[in-house]
Design a protein around this motif. Structure first.
Motif, PDB file in Angstrom:
ATOM      1  N   MET A   1       0.836  -1.187   0.000  1.00 36.16           N
ATOM      2  CA  MET A   1       0.000   0.000   0.000  1.00 36.16           C
ATOM      3  C   MET A   1       0.873   1.239   0.000  1.00 36.16           C
ATOM      4  O   MET A   1       2.018   1.222   0.415  1.00 36.16           O
ATOM      5  CB  MET A   1      -0.937   0.010   1.201  1.00 36.16           C
TER       6      MET A   1
ATOM      7  N   ARG B   1     -10.046  -3.849   7.292  1.00 38.03           N
ATOM      8  CA  ARG B   1      -9.284  -3.959   6.040  1.00 38.03           C
ATOM      9  C   ARG B   1      -7.811  -3.643   6.292  1.00 38.03           C
ATOM     10  O   ARG B   1      -6.921  -4.302   5.747  1.00 38.03           O
ATOM     11  CB  ARG B   1      -9.876  -3.013   4.999  1.00 38.03           C
TER      12      ARG B   1
ATOM     13  N   GLN C   1      -4.628  -6.071   5.597  1.00 36.67           N
ATOM     14  CA  GLN C   1      -3.491  -5.650   4.777  1.00 36.67           C
ATOM     15  C   GLN C   1      -2.182  -5.771   5.549  1.00 36.67           C
ATOM     16  O   GLN C   1      -1.149  -6.159   4.981  1.00 36.67           O
ATOM     17  CB  GLN C   1      -3.706  -4.209   4.312  1.00 36.67           C
TER      18      GLN C   1
ATOM     19  N   SER D   1      -1.237  -9.451   5.788  1.00 39.60           N
ATOM     20  CA  SER D   1      -0.819  -9.941   4.463  1.00 39.60           C
ATOM     21  C   SER D   1       0.584  -9.465   4.135  1.00 39.60           C
ATOM     22  O   SER D   1       1.417 -10.232   3.636  1.00 39.60           O
ATOM     23  CB  SER D   1      -1.798  -9.469   3.387  1.00 39.60           C
TER      24      SER D   1
END
Length: 455
Positions: free
Chosen positions: A1, A320, A324, A327
């Motif tokens: 991100m 979320r 993230q 992950s």
């Protein structure tokens, strides 16, 4: 991100600019009165330099020349600045090209002219006269050095900050400087955005033992060190400001702007541990910085704790972010659990698909099937005889799209289901899913079908 952008409050940014430089007003060169007030001490020094002892420093002068110089000094003391400037200029011009004594006298007339011009508020012209005087070979080194400092201060007063900073640097390096001049140099370099040079000057101030800085000086020093990337030095100087959230946000923001997201995360975490950055949005920002800074596991740990303790709401955005984080940290079990929690909350096909893709990448085949089954109803897969258009239409309704991108998503869903079924040794399900993947245009499905003997 992408790295999260830290927004520095405008009011705080304005306070920083004010702390950075007391000479910021000099950007408006026309504000002569403010400049004269700011540099009054420097101009007074210029007048004092016209005192008699300077006459004896260079080559011996004729008595008539001394009398002329002393007459101009008296006029200057009386405030007749325009007359002094005119007479000194004419005298300096007549002496140009003369002998050593004439050249020394010329330098003194130029100094008198500079003093008069400075008193009239023409700092740029005064600086130019001193520059000419400094260039005369007969001027003794000590006098030339003194005039160098005066010229530097005059150029700063005239708004010529780069030239003034360079001259002041030369004077400090040649003379050793003093605390007042070094602080002026720090402020000037900071106002020019020359942060490393300003930090070097600060280091010399600290090395000289001049540590009794007032609050404004500490704020300036902290700002300089932040901009030059020395965040530990900057934070050590904060004092009472260490309890200001804006200070920590600004420091982290500058670290981020410098491309050091890891340092930004460390600074933000220090503010959090100090009890300064504790709002929900501050906690989210800390997690985002850890993800961007290469420590996503720490972000996941914090988010899991804050969500469990109720410090953060179990909102879609926060779940979320946790998914993230896990992950990015490649924590398989925690990542899958987080994506499942998010998909269960939102019911979104995109979130179930993300769970399926994540599980697929890690070979968690049953999890893939479980996720895809939330998108593709079991009866669409299990029916042996079903019209392909009907299946495609049902799947399109589930994905929320009937265009080519929706069809591609369908094909990918069928492929994931088919491959997972192959891995779980469920050939009948695998064949049906892979055939539908082929029908939806998923090219990889054909090879998998061939591996099952259904090419």
């Amino acid at each position: 991100m992408d790295a999260p952008q830290i927004v520095i409050p405008s009011a705080d940014a304005a306070r920083t600019v004010n702390a950075v430089s007391d000479i910021a007003d000099c950007r408006c060169v026309g504000a002569a009165r403010g400049q004269r007030r700011r540099y009054g001490a420097a101009l007074l020094l210029l007048a004092l330099l016209a005192a008699t002892p300077a006459l004896a420093e260079g080559p011996a002068l004729r008595s008539s020349m001394i009398a002329s110089l002393e007459s101009l000094q008296q006029q200057l003391a009386a405030g007749d600045n325009a007359a002094v400037a005119s007479r000194a200029e004419a005298a300096a011009a007549r002496l140009d090209g003369g002998n050593a004594a004439d050249r020394w006298a010329r330098a003194l007339f130029l100094q008198l002219e500079a003093s008069a011009l400075a008193r009239q508020g023409d700092s740029a012209a005064a600086a130019a006269r001193l520059a000419t005087a400094r260039g005369i070979a007969e001027v003794p080194a000590a006098r030339r050095l003194a005039w160098l400092r005066q010229e530097a201060q005059l150029r700063l007063a005239a708004g010529q900050r780069e030239r003034g900073a360079d001259l002041l640097t030369r004077w400090v390096e040649a003379s050793g400087g003093d605390a007042e001049s070094r602080w002026l140099l720090v402020r000037t370099r900071a106002a020019l955005g020359e942060w490393q040079a300003a930090a070097d000057s600060l280091d010399r101030l600290r090395a000289s033992g001049s540590a009794s800085w007032d609050a404004d000086q500490r704020q300036l020093a902290s700002t300089v060190y932040q901009h030059s990337g020395r965040f530990d030095d900057a934070l050590a100087l904060l004092g009472d400001d260490a309890d200001s959230p804006q200070v920590w946000r600004r420091a982290a923001g500058l670290a981020q702007q410098a491309g050091d997201s890891g340092r930004a995360a460390a600074i933000w975490e220090s503010g959090w541990r100090r009890g300064v950055l504790t709002r929900p949005q501050d906690l989210v920002q800390l997690a985002e910085l850890h993800i961007a800074g290469g420590t996503p596991a720490r972000a996941g740990e914090y988010l899991a704790r804050w969500l469990a303790d109720g410090e953060l709401p179990r909102s879609e955005a926060n779940l979320r972010l946790e998914a993230q984080a896990w992950s990015a940290a490649r924590e398989h079990d925690k990542s899958l659990a987080a994506w499942r929690a998010l998909a269960t909350l939102t019911g979104s096909a995109a979130d179930w698909r993300q769970l399926a893709e994540t599980a697929y990448g890690w070979g968690e085949w049953q999890m893939v099937l479980d996720a895809i089954s939330q998108i593709v109803p079991a009866d669409d897969v299990d029916r042996n005889k079903v019209d392909r258009n009907e299946v495609d239409q049902n799947a399109a309704q589930k994905t929320g799209s009937g265009d080519s991108s929706g069809q591609a998503a369908q094909g990918r869903d069928w492929l994931l289901m088919g491959v997972s079924a192959v891995q779980l040794q469920r050939p009948a399900l695998a064949r049906r899913a892979l055939k539908r993947a082929v029908a939806a245009g998923e090219s990889q499905a054909q090879a998998w079908l061939a591996s099952l003997g259904q090419g």
